[in-house]
Design a protein around this motif. Structure first.
Motif: not given
Length: 481
Positions: A120-121, A123-124, A333-338
């Motif tokens: 899960f991490y 890509r981050d 952009c951060d992946l968690k920010n849509s």
């Protein structure tokens, strides 16, 4: 007794002799001209008035013609290949665990127990490295480690014959026979090189045992055959090649040619945003295509809106702000920010924004594509397996799941050309209005004689009128008592 003086009223039916003579004169000239207009063969001018040709011309109608040409020698197309799984586990795992442990996402130094939670991490981690301006190349599969052999038209080729770029989906990708700035057209390979017929033979070892668990759901290569002057859209258009097989791709070329303005809004010029993007393709001299134009302008809008770029657009980390020459290196952009999803949806669905940021992202004036027919068969024989043999105890199964063989060859030298043409040219307009040269207004020899006759009759009428008026002035009539 009334002493009123009565003055005649000059109307259309007046009996005043002077007026009657004037009217007869005008009617005489008018009747001559009217008779000429009704009976002459000089029909061009009324034809112009009645014609819809001019209106139709300025609607810029077009038609499409299909032709077949034999193109020989033909430039061999560009061939882009990537490993289906981008990362090499042995080069990736140490920096990755350092990252996750530092952020307290994990607490382990065990390199062999990679769980789904770890995946899960990934890509981050890669975005973090990119935003720190650190290279990711060491984490990906190098061409040196994958390519076992390369032969073009019976002559060996090497990694020096490939250029490279980074895909967010497939990692390092490698392109054979792309148009390069340093060598230009002279550096391209043609089908007839070395007296052969255009055949690229490649063998790869994809190292499936080094695939990062849970990252990819398959094993093999992805490949795209494209024009030498066009960017590789590998993430959108690709063929997947599985291991343990010998694949053969046969191609036929098709080219579409569109008319420029005012017939269509097609474009063939790189804007500054695309030029910044194409710098990530390392010495390539690619021309305009529509999709990269979309990518560059959407990335610029996303940055202006939220201060970062779309996280999956790794080749557009350098943008140009619209209506400026300002080039900026941006963060992703951060992946968690849509926010980047909202920005893309907004620009693609709002016409006013689209015309501001993407006014020149129209269809290509020239576009070539390659129609591919694919076949394959089992590739590994005993002698091949012995040649690839490794020191691993399970070397036989490893080879079977990592070996990919590929041949790219032309199916035909005939190129199918779809060409847009103007339905009506300026010459057609002139011709339709009344003919060409001396017949443009419908005048022939007979018509010239009719014009001369009309002029003669008008002059004769005016001459008789002149002498009639003059004789009346010399011998005026006696007044009536």
């Amino acid at each position: 007794m009334n002493n009123d003086t009565s003055h005649p009223i000059r109307t259309a039916w007046s009996t005043d002799p002077e007026l009657l003579r004037s009217n007869r004169n005008h009617r005489r000239i008018g009747s001559i001209i009217k008779e000429f207009g009704l009976n002459t063969s000089t029909h061009g001018i009324p034809g112009i008035a009645r014609s819809e040709t001019i209106i139709a011309y300025f609607q810029y109608p077009t038609q499409t013609s299909v032709s077949i040409i034999v193109e020989w020698p033909q430039a061999f197309p560009a061939v882009t290949v990537c490993n289906y799984s981008p990362l090499r586990y042995d080069r990736f795992i140490d920096p990755f665990l350092n990252y996750t442990n530092t952020l307290n996402l994990t607490n382990t130094t065990n390199k062999t127990n990679f769980t789904m939670e770890h995946s899960f991490y990934i890509r981050d981690f890669l975005l973090y490295k990119l935003n720190q301006n650190e290279s990711l190349n060491d984490f990906f599969h190098s061409l040196d480690s994958m390519m076992m052999s390369c032969i073009y038209n019976n002559m060996p080729c090497t990694t020096a014959n490939f250029t490279w770029f980074i895909s967010s989906l497939y990692g390092l990708c490698y392109t054979f026979n792309a148009l390069l700035k340093t060598t230009g057209q002279d550096g391209l390979k043609y089908n007839a090189d070395n007296g052969a017929n255009g055949l690229l033979e490649l063998r790869f070892y994809v190292h499936q045992h080094q695939y990062v668990p849970y990252l990819s759901n398959g094993i093999g290569l992805v490949v795209l055959v494209h024009d030498n002057k066009q960017i590789s859209e590998i993430e959108l258009n690709t063929m997947q090649l599985g291991p343990e097989r010998h694949h053969r791709l046969r191609y036929a070329k098709k080219t579409s040619l569109f008319l420029s303005s005012p017939y269509t809004p097609c474009n063939d010029k790189l804007n500054l945003g695309m030029q910044a993007m194409f710098n990530e393709y390392h010495d390539t001299d690619y021309g305009y295509t529509q999709l990269p134009c979309f990518t560059a302008c959407i990335q610029a809008y996303t940055y202006e809106k939220f201060g970062c770029g779309q996280p999956f657009r790794w080749t557009t980390r350098s943008i140009v702000i619209p209506n400026t020459n300002q080039r900026i290196n941006i963060q992703l952009c951060d992946l968690k920010n849509s926010c980047y999803i909202d920005a893309a949806s907004e620009i693609m669905n709002t016409r006013s924004i689209w015309t501001t940021y993407c006014p020149d992202c129209t269809q290509e004036c020239t576009y070539s594509e390659f129609i591919i027919k694919s076949t394959s068969l089992l590739a590994l024989s005993k002698f091949l397996m012995n040649d690839i043999k490794t020191s691993s105890i399970t070397w036989a199964s490893e080879i079977q799941w990592s070996f990919v063989s590929l041949k790219v060859a032309y199916e035909t030298s005939r190129t199918e050309i779809y060409s847009q043409q103007a339905t009506m040219s300026p010459v057609d307009v002139i011709s339709n209005i009344g003919g060409q040269t001396g017949l443009w207004i419908g005048i022939g020899f007979l018509s010239l004689m009719e014009v001369a006759e009309m002029i003669y009759r008008i002059l004769r009428s005016q001459y008789h009128r002149f002498w009639r008026v003059r004789s009346q002035n010399i011998h005026p009539e006696e007044p009536h008592s």
